[in-house]
Design a protein around this motif. Structure first.
Motif, PDB file in Angstrom:
ATOM      1  N   GLY A  16       0.108   4.594  12.707  1.00 29.73           N
ATOM      2  CA  GLY A  16       1.514   4.948  12.632  1.00 29.73           C
ATOM      3  C   GLY A  16       2.076   4.616  11.263  1.00 29.73           C
ATOM      4  N   PHE A  17       3.228   3.947  11.245  1.00 29.98           N
ATOM      5  CA  PHE A  17       3.855   3.574   9.980  1.00 29.98           C
ATOM      6  C   PHE A  17       3.261   2.291   9.393  1.00 29.98           C
ATOM      7  CE2 PHE A  17       7.294   6.080  11.972  1.00 29.98           C
ATOM      8  CZ  PHE A  17       7.590   6.949  10.934  1.00 29.98           C
ATOM      9  N   GLY A  18       2.491   1.565  10.168  1.00 26.24           N
ATOM     10  CA  GLY A  18       2.059   0.245   9.737  1.00 26.24           C
ATOM     11  C   GLY A  18       0.583   0.148   9.431  1.00 26.24           C
ATOM     12  N   PRO A  19       0.120  -1.061   9.129  1.00 25.56           N
ATOM     13  CA  PRO A  19      -1.302  -1.265   8.850  1.00 25.56           C
ATOM     14  C   PRO A  19      -2.134  -1.121  10.112  1.00 25.56           C
ATOM     15  CG  PRO A  19      -0.142  -3.368   8.917  1.00 25.56           C
ATOM     16  CD  PRO A  19       0.899  -2.303   9.017  1.00 25.56           C
ATOM     17  N   THR A 251      12.442   9.880   6.390  1.00 25.76           N
ATOM     18  CA  THR A 251      13.320  10.622   7.296  1.00 25.76           C
ATOM     19  C   THR A 251      12.845  10.474   8.739  1.00 25.76           C
ATOM     20  OG1 THR A 251      13.823  12.224   5.558  1.00 25.76           O
ATOM     21  CG2 THR A 251      14.263  12.899   7.834  1.00 25.76           C
ATOM     22  N   LEU A 252      11.533  10.582   8.943  1.00 27.46           N
ATOM     23  CA  LEU A 252      10.980  10.447  10.297  1.00 27.46           C
ATOM     24  C   LEU A 252      11.259   9.049  10.849  1.00 27.46           C
ATOM     25  CD1 LEU A 252       9.317  11.615  12.623  1.00 27.46           C
ATOM     26  CD2 LEU A 252       7.249  10.838  11.425  1.00 27.46           C
ATOM     27  N   ALA A 253      11.102   8.020  10.016  1.00 26.80           N
ATOM     28  CA  ALA A 253      11.364   6.653  10.477  1.00 26.80           C
ATOM     29  C   ALA A 253      12.815   6.505  10.931  1.00 26.80           C
ATOM     30  CB  ALA A 253      11.046   5.661   9.359  1.00 26.80           C
ATOM     31  N   LEU A 254      13.749   7.068  10.160  1.00 31.62           N
ATOM     32  CA  LEU A 254      15.166   6.973  10.529  1.00 31.62           C
ATOM     33  C   LEU A 254      15.464   7.763  11.797  1.00 31.62           C
ATOM     34  CD1 LEU A 254      16.708   7.248   6.962  1.00 31.62           C
ATOM     35  CD2 LEU A 254      16.864   5.260   8.478  1.00 31.62           C
ATOM     36  N   ARG A 280       9.253  -1.307   2.150  1.00 31.64           N
ATOM     37  CA  ARG A 280       8.457  -2.395   2.740  1.00 31.64           C
ATOM     38  C   ARG A 280       7.784  -1.958   4.036  1.00 31.64           C
ATOM     39  NH1 ARG A 280       8.218  -5.828   6.869  1.00 31.64           N
ATOM     40  NH2 ARG A 280      10.007  -4.829   7.874  1.00 31.64           N
ATOM     41  N   TRP A 281       8.556  -1.357   4.920  1.00 32.91           N
ATOM     42  CA  TRP A 281       8.086  -1.085   6.280  1.00 32.91           C
ATOM     43  C   TRP A 281       7.033   0.023   6.304  1.00 32.91           C
ATOM     44  CZ3 TRP A 281       8.883   2.590  10.408  1.00 32.91           C
ATOM     45  CH2 TRP A 281       8.638   2.075  11.685  1.00 32.91           C
ATOM     46  N   ILE A 282       7.199   1.023   5.433  1.00 36.17           N
ATOM     47  CA  ILE A 282       6.232   2.127   5.400  1.00 36.17           C
ATOM     48  C   ILE A 282       5.091   1.830   4.426  1.00 36.17           C
ATOM     49  CG2 ILE A 282       5.909   4.571   4.840  1.00 36.17           C
ATOM     50  CD1 ILE A 282       8.741   5.100   5.767  1.00 36.17           C
ATOM     51  N   SER A 283       5.392   1.217   3.287  1.00 36.86           N
ATOM     52  CA  SER A 283       4.357   0.941   2.269  1.00 36.86           C
ATOM     53  C   SER A 283       3.521   2.193   2.028  1.00 36.86           C
ATOM     54  CB  SER A 283       3.460  -0.217   2.704  1.00 36.86           C
ATOM     55  OG  SER A 283       4.181  -1.408   2.845  1.00 36.86           O
ATOM     56  N   ILE A 284       4.134   3.173   1.392  1.00 36.16           N
ATOM     57  CA  ILE A 284       3.577   4.515   1.311  1.00 36.16           C
ATOM     58  C   ILE A 284       2.206   4.540   0.631  1.00 36.16           C
ATOM     59  CG2 ILE A 284       4.475   5.335  -0.904  1.00 36.16           C
ATOM     60  CD1 ILE A 284       4.859   7.163   2.434  1.00 36.16           C
ATOM     61  N   VAL A 285       1.962   3.614  -0.297  1.00 34.37           N
ATOM     62  CA  VAL A 285       0.650   3.517  -0.947  1.00 34.37           C
ATOM     63  C   VAL A 285      -0.138   2.413  -0.262  1.00 34.37           C
ATOM     64  CG1 VAL A 285      -0.567   3.010  -3.107  1.00 34.37           C
ATOM     65  CG2 VAL A 285       1.552   4.337  -3.144  1.00 34.37           C
ATOM     66  N   PRO A 327       8.203  -9.035  11.035  1.00 40.72           N
ATOM     67  CA  PRO A 327       7.934  -8.015  10.006  1.00 40.72           C
ATOM     68  C   PRO A 327       7.708  -6.609  10.536  1.00 40.72           C
ATOM     69  CG  PRO A 327       5.997  -9.387  10.351  1.00 40.72           C
ATOM     70  CD  PRO A 327       7.106 -10.027  11.120  1.00 40.72           C
ATOM     71  N   ASP A 328       7.348  -6.467  11.814  1.00 39.65           N
ATOM     72  CA  ASP A 328       7.107  -5.129  12.344  1.00 39.65           C
ATOM     73  C   ASP A 328       8.392  -4.425  12.760  1.00 39.65           C
ATOM     74  OD1 ASP A 328       4.331  -5.231  12.008  1.00 39.65           O
ATOM     75  OD2 ASP A 328       4.060  -6.282  13.909  1.00 39.65           O
ATOM     76  N   ARG A 329       9.501  -5.154  12.754  1.00 39.13           N
ATOM     77  CA  ARG A 329      10.795  -4.561  13.121  1.00 39.13           C
ATOM     78  C   ARG A 329      11.384  -3.841  11.913  1.00 39.13           C
ATOM     79  NH1 ARG A 329      15.863  -6.804  12.713  1.00 39.13           N
ATOM     80  NH2 ARG A 329      14.880  -8.833  12.282  1.00 39.13           N
TER      81      ARG A 329
END
Length: 348
Positions: A16-19, A251-254, A280-285, A327-329
């Protein structure tokens, strides 16, 4: 029901958005672990925030400008897929070359110079928002907005003339198509390189008010054509895909957190901290270029030997509970953290 096992290197896996859970599991283990790599020797993988910041902040011990022959296990294939030489590519350079080029380049990114671009950026964004509205529902945010907007802004930054911009955008979009064969992507990279070389040659003859023109005008004898081409390519590669992905996934996260979306939509003052939280939350790279230890060093309780490769996982570091509460919030009102979405140290 069958599931597909993720065969990518652990530093590149996501959930998903995280590690990925295995990256988070490694973060919780004592010390630092070695992981296999697809390009030859194993490497140390850093996942904790403190370890990643320490490594990225020490360019003397953890080198960027290495070659396969420098590896302790002997020559192997270079994983960084750099075309041609590394001239101008600050992400692959160490001091003193990095220091010299960054000193020349930094003044081109002052607030004053970026503000000169702002009216054109606003115009580009407004035009593409209008295009999304005209398209009607459903609209593809990626193709109508997230991909073309950064491409056009980079065109403005580099001085790509309007007559070339359609072809420039089409080629750039194809370069980001991961379904293309390696041969096709290599050919597109060669086309892009040839175009950048021609762009620099034209700017040498008649420098404009764009980034390349200003560098030529103000530092004519201090930068080679190859370095100017490398800088242009770096801005294209590092600035387009990352920004496109951030626009779309942000945009998707929001949209998936309507309470957070309402905060940002109704209060312009809430935007700056929201941007930092999205970073921070997405860390795109996921990661960056592998580093090479130039000397023996201890990090995270483990002894890393000279000649060892070191990898790092930014999503895991940015969700490290040792530095961020819960941190996952996703919380756009969160107080700013020392996230490493843009890296750290001289390559930040």
């Amino acid at each position: 029901m069958t599931t597909t096992r993720d065969t990518r290197p652990v530093e590149l896996r996501r959930t998903g958005f995280g590690p990925a859970p295995d990256a988070e599991a490694l973060r919780a283990e004592p010390g630092v672990v070695r992981v296999p790599t697809p390009f030859g020797p194993s490497a140390w993988l850093l996942t904790r925030h403190a370890d990643v910041r320490r490594m990225l902040g020490d360019a003397e011990v953890f080198r960027n400008g290495w070659t396969p022959a420098d590896l302790a296990d002997g020559p192997r294939r270079d994983p960084r897929q750099l075309s041609g030489d590394r001239s101008g590519n600050l992400l692959s350079l160490d001091p003193p070359d990095h220091t010299r080029l960054r000193r020349l380049l930094t003044p081109e990114f002052t607030v004053r110079r970026m503000r000169r671009l702002e009216p054109r950026i606003v115009e580009i964004v407004d035009d593409h928002l209008d295009a999304v509205e005209r398209h009607g529902e459903p609209a593809d945010l990626v193709s109508l907005f997230a991909l073309p907007v950064p491409s056009l802004v980079i065109c403005e930054l580099l001085g790509v003339p309007p007559s070339d911009q359609d072809e420039f955008q089409a080629r750039t979009a194809r370069q980001l198509d991961m379904t293309l064969s390696e041969a096709d992507r290599t050919a597109l990279a060669a086309e892009a390189l040839a175009y950048m070389q021609d762009l620099v040659a034209r700017a040498r003859r008649a420098p404009g008010e764009d980034l390349i023109g200003m560098l030529i005008r103000e530092h004519s004898g201090a930068m080679t054509d190859a370095e100017l081409v490398g800088i242009a390519n770096l801005l294209l590669v590092a600035g387009h895909e990352t920004t496109s992905n951030m626009l779309a996934l942000g945009t998707l996260a929001l949209l998936r957190h309507p309470d957070q979306l309402a905060v940002v939509r109704d209060d312009p003052g809430a935007v700056p901290p929201a941007v930092e939280e999205l970073l921070r939350w997405i860390s795109i790279v996921n990661s960056g270029s592998p580093r090479l230890a130039a000397s023996d060093v201890e990090i995270g309780g483990s002894r890393i030997r000279a000649g060892d490769l070191v990898l790092f996982n930014l999503p895991a570091a940015n969700r490290d509970p040792a530095v961020t509460d819960d941190p996952d919030r996703f919380d756009v009102t969160r107080r700013a953290t020392n996230h490493v979405a843009f890296g750290h140290g001289i390559h930040h």
